[in-house]
Design an enzyme around this catalytic site. Structure first.
Site, mmCIF file in Angstrom:
data_model
loop_
_atom_site.group_PDB
_atom_site.id
_atom_site.type_symbol
_atom_site.label_atom_id
_atom_site.label_comp_id
_atom_site.label_asym_id
_atom_site.label_seq_id
_atom_site.Cartn_x
_atom_site.Cartn_y
_atom_site.Cartn_z
ATOM 1 C CB THR A 140 52.236 -9.235 72.567
ATOM 2 O OG1 THR A 140 52.896 -8.224 73.333
ATOM 3 C CG2 THR A 140 52.353 -8.894 71.087
ATOM 4 C CE LYS A 214 55.098 -5.522 72.671
ATOM 5 N NZ LYS A 214 54.662 -6.392 73.750
ATOM 6 C CE LYS A 282 52.973 -14.412 72.220
ATOM 7 N NZ LYS A 282 52.507 -13.109 72.758
#
Length: 344
Positions: A140, A214, A282
């Site tokens: 990701t 995503k 993150k």
């Protein structure tokens, strides 16, 4: 071997037009390289490289080995790849050396900076990936980086796909991951025999669109997790048996994949990572940056990000995302015990 048309884009048209035997040969070679189709993906024929053999990558690699594919792996900590070496994988000393002996290279690493390093760095994949090869990033990461990698790969006569996944460690182990694929549709279709070993492929659009999908998935998960742990805390403080409460709501409108995956783990105080808090922070940070760029206000996302950041501040970044309950317990000065029964 197939060579992407971009690989020959830099050939001087003046050279190609010269009435010489060498120019005629070159023209034939260019025509052959740009019209020949890539070899079909198949076990025993397609050489696969894999970078990143952590919680997710290890299981995903195992599926490829079980399907009969020849696999070369790289991890910055070689011991983390030992289980795959024991299964028959070869161990490479660098991404560069791995790519040199691969037709398709996958990566699933921690951060965008890691992706940039293993792909575009001085010992990166694109230095040696053969023309016609494919790179698939399942980390990701940032959509803009996916677009940059796609452009760099095309310039070398290769292809690149951004294909981050959802489903956690269980999805990786069971081969049931949701894969968000961005890039050239034709390339993704060609790679489906490999991707299908890991889960269901969903084509989301051009370069970077897999990452956008995503990130949207992470927004939905983050707010769902907040709802789950808040519901558990509410039930606990109301004097309900939390396991009984979770069972009751699981078949109603409040049922969710997060409840199914993490409800019991939370009750058992099992905070082993299927997905690290550090990595989720993150992801949510990237989401917030994209929101700022697009001018989108998502207050639920911002709240979830702050709660997960608080876990990092308490040294809990290497726990799984279900550890969010710890932040709620601190806010309410209470704790769910191992059975979920109210504290006395």
């Amino acid at each position: 071997m197939f060579v992407h048309p971009a690989f020959v884009a830099g050939v001087s048209t003046a050279v190609l037009r010269r009435p010489t035997a060498a120019a005629a040969v070159l023209r034939r070679q260019v025509r052959w390289m740009t019209t020949r189709q890539p070899s079909p993906i198949a076990p025993g024929q397609t050489r696969v490289g894999w970078i990143g053999t952590g919680v997710m990558g290890r299981s995903m690699c195992a599926h490829l080995i079980s399907a009969g594919y020849s696999l070369t792996v790289f991890n910055r900590t070689p011991s983390k790849a030992q289980a795959l070496v024991d299964m028959g994988a070869a161990l490479a000393p660098s991404p560069e050396s791995l790519a040199a002996v691969s037709d398709v290279v996958f990566s699933i690493v921690g951060y965008p900076s890691d992706v940039r390093s293993v792909v575009l760095g001085p010992t990166g994949v694109l230095r040696t990936l053969p023309p016609g090869g494919a790179f698939v990033d399942m980390t990701t990461s940032e959509p803009s980086l996916a677009e940059e990698i796609h452009a760099a790969a095309s310039a070398r006569g290769c292809s690149a796909v951004d294909a981050p996944v959802s489903g956690g460690d269980r999805g990786a182990k069971n081969g049931t991951l949701t894969i968000f694929a961005g890039g050239d549709r034709e390339t993704i279709e060609r790679l489906k025999p490999l991707l299908a070993c890991m889960g269901k492929v969903n084509y989301m659009g051009g370069p970077g669109k897999g990452q956008f999908a995503k990130l949207g998935n992470q927004v939905a998960i983050a707010t769902t997790m907040v709802g789950l742990v808040e519901g558990m805390m509410y039930a606990h403080k109301a004097g309900l048996e939390v396991p009984q409460f979770l069972e009751a709501i699981s078949t109603g409108a409040a049922g969710s994949k997060s409840l199914d995956l993490y409800g019991e783990r939370i009750l058992k105080r099992d905070f082993e990572p299927g997905f690290y808090v550090n990595h989720f922070v993150k992801d949510l940070g990237i989401c917030l940056m994209e929101c700022q760029r697009m001018g989108v206000s998502l207050p639920g996302l911002a709240l979830a990000h702050q709660l997960y950041v608080s876990l990092k501040a308490h040294g809990e970044g290497n726990l799984g995302t279900q550890a969010l309950i710890l932040a709620l317990e601190r806010l309410n000065n209470t704790s769910l015990d191992s059975t979920g029964k109210p504290s006395q």
